[in-house]
Design a protein around this motif. Structure first.
Motif, PDB file in Angstrom:
ATOM      1  N   UNK A  28      43.051  52.307  39.715  1.00  0.00           N
ATOM      2  CA  UNK A  28      42.114  52.093  40.815  1.00  0.00           C
ATOM      3  C   UNK A  28      41.376  53.380  41.172  1.00  0.00           C
ATOM      4  N   UNK A  29      40.108  53.226  41.542  1.00  0.00           N
ATOM      5  CA  UNK A  29      39.314  54.335  42.087  1.00  0.00           C
ATOM      6  C   UNK A  29      39.118  54.132  43.587  1.00  0.00           C
ATOM      7  N   UNK A  30      39.724  53.072  44.123  1.00  0.00           N
ATOM      8  CA  UNK A  30      39.587  52.723  45.542  1.00  0.00           C
ATOM      9  C   UNK A  30      38.129  52.537  45.939  1.00  0.00           C
ATOM     10  N   UNK A  31      37.377  51.914  45.063  1.00  0.00           N
ATOM     11  CA  UNK A  31      35.983  51.605  45.344  1.00  0.00           C
ATOM     12  C   UNK A  31      35.874  50.205  45.937  1.00  0.00           C
ATOM     13  N   UNK A  32      34.934  50.025  46.821  1.00  0.00           N
ATOM     14  CA  UNK A  32      34.706  48.714  47.408  1.00  0.00           C
ATOM     15  C   UNK A  32      34.371  47.709  46.298  1.00  0.00           C
ATOM     16  N   UNK A  33      34.980  46.569  46.332  1.00  0.00           N
ATOM     17  CA  UNK A  33      34.733  45.447  45.421  1.00  0.00           C
ATOM     18  C   UNK A  33      35.215  45.692  43.988  1.00  0.00           C
ATOM     19  N   UNK A  34      36.051  46.714  43.759  1.00  0.00           N
ATOM     20  CA  UNK A  34      36.566  46.937  42.404  1.00  0.00           C
ATOM     21  C   UNK A  34      37.679  45.945  42.102  1.00  0.00           C
ATOM     22  N   UNK A  35      37.714  45.484  40.856  1.00  0.00           N
ATOM     23  CA  UNK A  35      38.748  44.571  40.384  1.00  0.00           C
ATOM     24  C   UNK A  35      39.098  44.992  38.960  1.00  0.00           C
ATOM     25  N   UNK A  36      40.393  45.139  38.642  1.00  0.00           N
ATOM     26  CA  UNK A  36      40.758  45.458  37.257  1.00  0.00           C
ATOM     27  C   UNK A  36      40.219  44.382  36.315  1.00  0.00           C
ATOM     28  N   UNK A  37      39.728  44.796  35.156  1.00  0.00           N
ATOM     29  CA  UNK A  37      39.160  43.830  34.214  1.00  0.00           C
ATOM     30  C   UNK A  37      39.375  44.300  32.779  1.00  0.00           C
ATOM     31  N   UNK A  38      40.076  43.469  32.025  1.00  0.00           N
ATOM     32  CA  UNK A  38      40.312  43.728  30.597  1.00  0.00           C
ATOM     33  C   UNK A  38      39.760  42.528  29.835  1.00  0.00           C
ATOM     34  N   UNK A  39      38.920  42.808  28.826  1.00  0.00           N
ATOM     35  CA  UNK A  39      38.325  41.696  28.089  1.00  0.00           C
ATOM     36  C   UNK A  39      37.843  42.160  26.719  1.00  0.00           C
ATOM     37  N   UNK A  40      37.618  41.181  25.845  1.00  0.00           N
ATOM     38  CA  UNK A  40      37.049  41.427  24.522  1.00  0.00           C
ATOM     39  C   UNK A  40      35.535  41.316  24.646  1.00  0.00           C
TER      40      UNK A  40
END
Length: 186
Positions: A28-40
């Motif tokens: 996390x960068x503690x940014x507003x609206x950040x969500x972890x995302x892993x994808x191809x």
């Protein structure tokens, strides 16, 4: 034009709201609206994708690179790598031009901010290879500009920035405006 319309539809697609957090190891960068995302995704030259102007090797490092997500064909815009400065995503992705990769990072997606599919790239993985950290930008910059070696932030030593300041001033409004501003404020 048809490429532009199709790509804008992809960026604005309701499918973009899918949850890609499963399996993500993004910090996390503690940014507003950040969500972890892993994808191809496939690494693409954004200008090529939008206009059909497609030079070899994704523009040889002179263009913004993007990710067309495999799950829904949405164009994701990687804006930074895992380093503190907001730099580096194109440098990190350039070796993978046209390839399928698995990326992990943080997605910022907030319609009120006007941020759709803004991605902060942290790791890249190709096929059976080990994942690599997306932290090469400053190393690539240092190799490109060895004459700028020294202490302090890179941008204070970057010859491109120094050239712009020499002709347009620190404010970008011309040297005369700079001189007046400095005289009035310092």
């Amino acid at each position: 034009m048809k490429h532009l319309i199709a790509c804008l539809a992809l960026i604005a697609s309701p499918l973009a709201a899918q949850d890609f957090s499963e399996g993500s190891e993004a910090r996390s960068w503690n940014l507003y609206a950040e969500v972890p995302a892993k994808f191809d995704a496939q690494v693409v030259d954004v200008l090529c994708t939008l206009t059909g102007d497609c030079p070899e090797d994704c523009g040889a490092g002179k263009r913004q690179l993007g990710l067309v997500r495999s799950a829904d064909d949405v164009l994701v815009l990687p804006m930074k790598n895992s380093q503190p400065a907001f730099t580096g995503a194109a440098v990190e992705l350039a070796p993978f031009c046209g390839q399928q990769v698995t990326v992990d990072g943080l997605m910022i997606d907030d319609p009120e901010l006007g941020a759709n599919n803004v991605y902060l790239l942290q790791t890249i993985k190709v096929a059976d290879a080990d994942k690599i950290k997306a932290n090469q930008w400053t190393k690539v910059w240092a190799k490109t500009y060895p004459e700028a070696k020294g202490k302090g932030p890179w941008f204070r030593r970057d010859p491109r920035i120094k050239e712009i300041i020499a002709t347009e001033g620190y404010l970008g409004l011309g040297l005369e405006v700079d001189q007046a501003f400095i005289a009035d404020n310092f």
